[in-house]
Motif scaffolding. Structure first.
Motif, PDB file in Angstrom:
ATOM      1  N   ALA A   6      35.002  44.053  38.894  1.00  0.00           N
ATOM      2  CA  ALA A   6      34.499  44.872  38.159  1.00  0.00           C
ATOM      3  C   ALA A   6      35.101  46.340  38.326  1.00  0.00           C
ATOM      4  O   ALA A   6      35.476  46.803  39.816  1.00  0.00           O
ATOM      5  CB  ALA A   6      33.166  45.273  39.181  1.00  0.00           C
ATOM      6  N   LEU A   7      35.577  47.315  37.266  1.00  0.00           N
ATOM      7  CA  LEU A   7      36.564  48.586  37.503  1.00  0.00           C
ATOM      8  C   LEU A   7      35.604  49.679  37.905  1.00  0.00           C
ATOM      9  O   LEU A   7      36.799  50.238  39.142  1.00  0.00           O
ATOM     10  CB  LEU A   7      35.900  49.423  35.863  1.00  0.00           C
ATOM     11  CG  LEU A   7      37.051  50.028  35.405  1.00  0.00           C
ATOM     12  CD1 LEU A   7      38.380  49.681  36.455  1.00  0.00           C
ATOM     13  CD2 LEU A   7      36.862  50.465  33.749  1.00  0.00           C
ATOM     14  N   GLY A   8      34.360  49.446  38.726  1.00  0.00           N
ATOM     15  CA  GLY A   8      33.717  50.416  40.082  1.00  0.00           C
ATOM     16  C   GLY A   8      34.925  50.154  41.182  1.00  0.00           C
ATOM     17  O   GLY A   8      34.919  50.742  42.052  1.00  0.00           O
ATOM     18  N   GLU A   9      34.829  48.457  41.178  1.00  0.00           N
ATOM     19  CA  GLU A   9      35.680  47.976  42.701  1.00  0.00           C
ATOM     20  C   GLU A   9      37.348  47.765  42.267  1.00  0.00           C
ATOM     21  O   GLU A   9      37.255  48.948  43.194  1.00  0.00           O
ATOM     22  CB  GLU A   9      35.537  46.642  42.760  1.00  0.00           C
ATOM     23  CG  GLU A   9      33.878  46.312  43.149  1.00  0.00           C
ATOM     24  CD  GLU A   9      33.812  44.577  43.226  1.00  0.00           C
ATOM     25  OE1 GLU A   9      34.717  43.353  42.772  1.00  0.00           O
ATOM     26  OE2 GLU A   9      32.363  44.070  43.442  1.00  0.00           O
ATOM     27  N   ALA A  10      37.475  48.405  41.720  1.00  0.00           N
ATOM     28  CA  ALA A  10      38.953  48.457  40.908  1.00  0.00           C
ATOM     29  C   ALA A  10      39.152  50.100  41.469  1.00  0.00           C
ATOM     30  O   ALA A  10      40.430  50.391  42.139  1.00  0.00           O
ATOM     31  CB  ALA A  10      39.494  47.764  39.744  1.00  0.00           C
ATOM     32  N   GLY A  11      38.206  50.467  41.223  1.00  0.00           N
ATOM     33  CA  GLY A  11      39.035  52.209  41.533  1.00  0.00           C
ATOM     34  C   GLY A  11      38.983  52.273  43.239  1.00  0.00           C
ATOM     35  O   GLY A  11      38.913  53.553  43.049  1.00  0.00           O
ATOM     36  N   ARG A  12      38.188  51.435  43.860  1.00  0.00           N
ATOM     37  CA  ARG A  12      38.560  52.158  45.215  1.00  0.00           C
ATOM     38  C   ARG A  12      39.706  51.479  46.172  1.00  0.00           C
ATOM     39  O   ARG A  12      39.519  51.598  47.511  1.00  0.00           O
ATOM     40  CB  ARG A  12      36.934  51.738  46.103  1.00  0.00           C
ATOM     41  CG  ARG A  12      35.966  52.324  45.555  1.00  0.00           C
ATOM     42  CD  ARG A  12      35.161  53.681  46.174  1.00  0.00           C
ATOM     43  NE  ARG A  12      33.778  53.381  45.230  1.00  0.00           N
ATOM     44  CZ  ARG A  12      34.146  54.251  44.107  1.00  0.00           C
ATOM     45  NH1 ARG A  12      35.100  54.162  43.492  1.00  0.00           N
ATOM     46  NH2 ARG A  12      33.007  54.724  44.248  1.00  0.00           N
ATOM     47  N   LEU A  18      47.493  45.417  31.336  1.00  0.00           N
ATOM     48  CA  LEU A  18      45.812  45.633  31.921  1.00  0.00           C
ATOM     49  C   LEU A  18      45.004  45.088  30.432  1.00  0.00           C
ATOM     50  O   LEU A  18      45.189  45.838  29.238  1.00  0.00           O
ATOM     51  CB  LEU A  18      45.507  46.969  32.369  1.00  0.00           C
ATOM     52  CG  LEU A  18      43.802  47.497  32.453  1.00  0.00           C
ATOM     53  CD1 LEU A  18      43.880  46.455  33.753  1.00  0.00           C
ATOM     54  CD2 LEU A  18      44.127  49.152  32.505  1.00  0.00           C
ATOM     55  N   VAL A  19      43.718  44.615  30.660  1.00  0.00           N
ATOM     56  CA  VAL A  19      43.177  44.023  29.970  1.00  0.00           C
ATOM     57  C   VAL A  19      41.410  45.048  29.942  1.00  0.00           C
ATOM     58  O   VAL A  19      40.600  44.625  31.706  1.00  0.00           O
ATOM     59  CB  VAL A  19      42.306  42.963  29.792  1.00  0.00           C
ATOM     60  CG1 VAL A  19      41.610  42.655  28.610  1.00  0.00           C
ATOM     61  CG2 VAL A  19      43.941  41.582  29.082  1.00  0.00           C
ATOM     62  N   VAL A  20      41.341  45.950  29.643  1.00  0.00           N
ATOM     63  CA  VAL A  20      40.018  46.515  30.046  1.00  0.00           C
ATOM     64  C   VAL A  20      38.727  45.705  29.147  1.00  0.00           C
ATOM     65  O   VAL A  20      38.732  46.180  27.997  1.00  0.00           O
ATOM     66  CB  VAL A  20      39.920  48.200  29.824  1.00  0.00           C
ATOM     67  CG1 VAL A  20      38.448  48.412  30.252  1.00  0.00           C
ATOM     68  CG2 VAL A  20      41.004  48.186  30.415  1.00  0.00           C
ATOM     69  N   LEU A  21      37.678  45.505  29.839  1.00  0.00           N
ATOM     70  CA  LEU A  21      36.265  44.579  28.776  1.00  0.00           C
ATOM     71  C   LEU A  21      35.259  45.358  29.047  1.00  0.00           C
ATOM     72  O   LEU A  21      35.111  46.121  30.028  1.00  0.00           O
ATOM     73  CB  LEU A  21      35.721  43.634  29.234  1.00  0.00           C
ATOM     74  CG  LEU A  21      36.971  42.359  29.472  1.00  0.00           C
ATOM     75  CD1 LEU A  21      36.279  41.440  29.698  1.00  0.00           C
ATOM     76  CD2 LEU A  21      37.986  42.764  28.105  1.00  0.00           C
ATOM     77  N   VAL A  74      42.456  41.575  34.684  1.00  0.00           N
ATOM     78  CA  VAL A  74      41.264  42.041  33.637  1.00  0.00           C
ATOM     79  C   VAL A  74      39.667  42.878  34.726  1.00  0.00           C
ATOM     80  O   VAL A  74      39.299  42.217  35.733  1.00  0.00           O
ATOM     81  CB  VAL A  74      41.076  40.761  33.158  1.00  0.00           C
ATOM     82  CG1 VAL A  74      39.624  40.524  32.233  1.00  0.00           C
ATOM     83  CG2 VAL A  74      41.853  40.107  33.101  1.00  0.00           C
ATOM     84  N   TRP A  75      40.000  43.760  33.881  1.00  0.00           N
ATOM     85  CA  TRP A  75      38.695  44.520  34.660  1.00  0.00           C
ATOM     86  C   TRP A  75      37.254  44.466  33.986  1.00  0.00           C
ATOM     87  O   TRP A  75      37.804  45.136  32.395  1.00  0.00           O
ATOM     88  CB  TRP A  75      38.776  46.278  34.648  1.00  0.00           C
ATOM     89  CG  TRP A  75      39.984  46.068  36.314  1.00  0.00           C
ATOM     90  CD1 TRP A  75      39.664  44.537  37.418  1.00  0.00           C
ATOM     91  CD2 TRP A  75      40.935  46.643  37.125  1.00  0.00           C
ATOM     92  NE1 TRP A  75      40.604  45.126  38.759  1.00  0.00           N
ATOM     93  CE2 TRP A  75      41.090  46.012  37.992  1.00  0.00           C
ATOM     94  CE3 TRP A  75      41.744  47.470  36.066  1.00  0.00           C
ATOM     95  CZ2 TRP A  75      42.419  46.593  38.322  1.00  0.00           C
ATOM     96  CZ3 TRP A  75      42.478  48.042  37.131  1.00  0.00           C
ATOM     97  CH2 TRP A  75      43.170  47.348  38.547  1.00  0.00           C
ATOM     98  N   VAL A 121      43.075  49.978  42.020  1.00  0.00           N
ATOM     99  CA  VAL A 121      43.914  50.850  40.440  1.00  0.00           C
ATOM    100  C   VAL A 121      45.318  50.786  41.084  1.00  0.00           C
ATOM    101  O   VAL A 121      46.002  51.398  40.615  1.00  0.00           O
ATOM    102  CB  VAL A 121      42.261  51.596  40.946  1.00  0.00           C
ATOM    103  CG1 VAL A 121      43.103  52.919  41.771  1.00  0.00           C
ATOM    104  CG2 VAL A 121      43.323  52.501  38.747  1.00  0.00           C
ATOM    105  N   GLY A 122      45.463  51.022  42.443  1.00  0.00           N
ATOM    106  CA  GLY A 122      46.500  51.359  42.705  1.00  0.00           C
ATOM    107  C   GLY A 122      47.556  50.284  42.735  1.00  0.00           C
ATOM    108  O   GLY A 122      48.705  50.779  42.635  1.00  0.00           O
TER     109      GLY A 122
END
Length: 407
Positions: free
Chosen positions: A269-275, A311-314, A239-240, A278-279
């Motif tokens: 946070a999606l921003g952190e996930a992208g670092r 995946l759940v995107v808020l 969940v991001w 996300v892998g």
């Protein structure tokens, strides 16, 4: 059906979710003897009730000494999440830091220039009690929120600090809004947040409407919470949140999925996930699992029952793009679009919930309500009682054994 395991209450349920259990309202309510569905549906009423209770308390003394140097919100679990809510609603323009503290006592630097908000649904959590007592000793301004006639109220009385009594009628995780509204109103008294009576009323109405959409009698194909629960069944949920507000909602969903449905979940946070995180979309539960799926196989075939990510995107989208923010809304939106595209390319299924509402508070409520119900329906689909969590009781017993003379 598995056999009960050894424990203070026993563990019952079945590993595979059964959709039919969610379409039999009478049976479903029978599997919820503690009334978690009813308690969750009371979110709008909690907002109204605790706003009225807070109005009966003189919070003006909090502002008598002017703007504080910092605000510490002390509590654990759901009570601790109220600090994140206060910080999020206050926004990046908040003139002082708002710090959540989830362990006993308070930070060493807290003193007379600061404010401590001690929160405990039961009014007896060691973390909140220790924080309130430490604040009183150090001369910090204190406000306490919790169950009336509790130890926390007694500490507040001794410190001559305001106490907002919130009657406890369900586990803390089902009373988020009953705890959050008094925290926000304490923040308003300090001049940190702009929460109007209209914002509170609209948030309560939003929660009422979502409770009606997610009512037990609504079938899965029209009930967004049941649909979300069934989509998550048997998966490893990720969940991001696209923004700070959405990230608070994401972490709330992770908490309820773990406590109610007993699902392992990652949130942030999606921003952190992208670092880095996300892998996961490329990993053994993501792209590798989806790449081996036989589209012609019987979905009920156990050989094909591979655990996969869900995946759940808020998404928030922002309320006032012209305001200062940690990141431009356009960046958050592009990032949310990108993660959905990445998931689609790898065959990872993705659910998207988008915030709605005219205020920050209402938008947060719109991202919390449906997931709250979804966590309950997922538990019920597995035959689990969402209120009774034997491991919690056993953890308390093992961590705080009775003295030998009393055992």
């Amino acid at each position: 059906m598995v056999n009960p395991l050894e424990g203070s209450a026993g563990v019952n349920g079945h590993r595979v979710a059964d959709e039919s259990l969610l379409n039999d309202e009478k049976s479903m309510l029978g599997n919820d003897p503690g009334g978690m569905l009813r308690a969750t549906a009371s979110a709008g009423a909690q907002v109204r009730e605790t706003a009225a209770l807070a109005a009966e308390v003189d919070l003006s003394m909090l502002a008598d000494e002017g703007r504080p140097r910092a605000v510490v919100v002390a509590g654990i679990g759901t009570a601790g999440l109220t600090g994140n809510i206060l910080s999020t609603v206050a926004g990046p323009r908040c003139p002082v830091p708002i710090i959540g503290h989830r362990s006993a006592g308070i930070p060493g630097w807290v003193g007379a220039a600061d404010v401590v908000i001690a929160v405990s649904a039961s009014g007896r959590s060691p973390e909140a009690l220790a924080a309130a007592e430490a604040a009183a000793r150090r001369g910090a301004r204190l406000v306490a929120i919790g169950n009336p006639d509790s130890e926390l109220e007694a500490v507040a009385e001794r410190a001559r600090a305001p106490f907002i009594g919130v009657p406890r009628r369900a586990p803390a995780r089902a009373t988020l809004w009953g705890l959050a509204i008094p925290v926000l109103l304490a923040g308003r008294a300090l001049g940190l947040v702009k929460v109007t009576e209209a914002d509170i009323a609209e948030t309560a109405t939003r929660l009422d409407a979502d409770a009606e959409r997610c009512r037990p009698g609504a079938d899965s194909f029209v009930n967004p919470a049941k649909a979300l629960a069934l989509g998550l069944a048997g998966s490893v949920p990720i969940v991001w949140g696209s923004s700070p507000l959405a990230t608070v909602a994401a972490r709330r969903f992770a908490d309820t999925l773990a406590a109610n449905a007993r699902y392992p979940v990652m949130a942030g946070a999606l921003g952190e996930a992208g670092r880095g995180r996300v892998g996961l979309l490329d990993g053994v539960f993501g792209g590798l699992a989806e790449g081996s799926r036989d589209i012609f196989a019987d979905p009920d075939d156990e050989d094909e029952a591979v655990t996969r990510l869900r995946l759940v995107v808020l998404r928030d989208g922002g309320l006032n793009p012209e305001d200062d923010a940690d990141e431009p809304v356009a960046v958050e939106e592009r990032r949310a679009d990108a993660i959905q595209t990445l998931a689609d390319r790898r065959g990872v299924r993705c659910d998207v919930l988008t915030a709605e509402g005219g205020s920050t508070l209402e938008r947060l409520a719109s991202l919390v309500a449906v997931p709250d119900f979804a966590s309950l329906y997922l538990a019920l689909a597995h035959g689990l009682d969402p209120m009774a969590v034997p491991a919690i009781s056993e953890m308390k017993e093992l961590s705080n054994p009775m003295p030998e003379g009393l055992s």
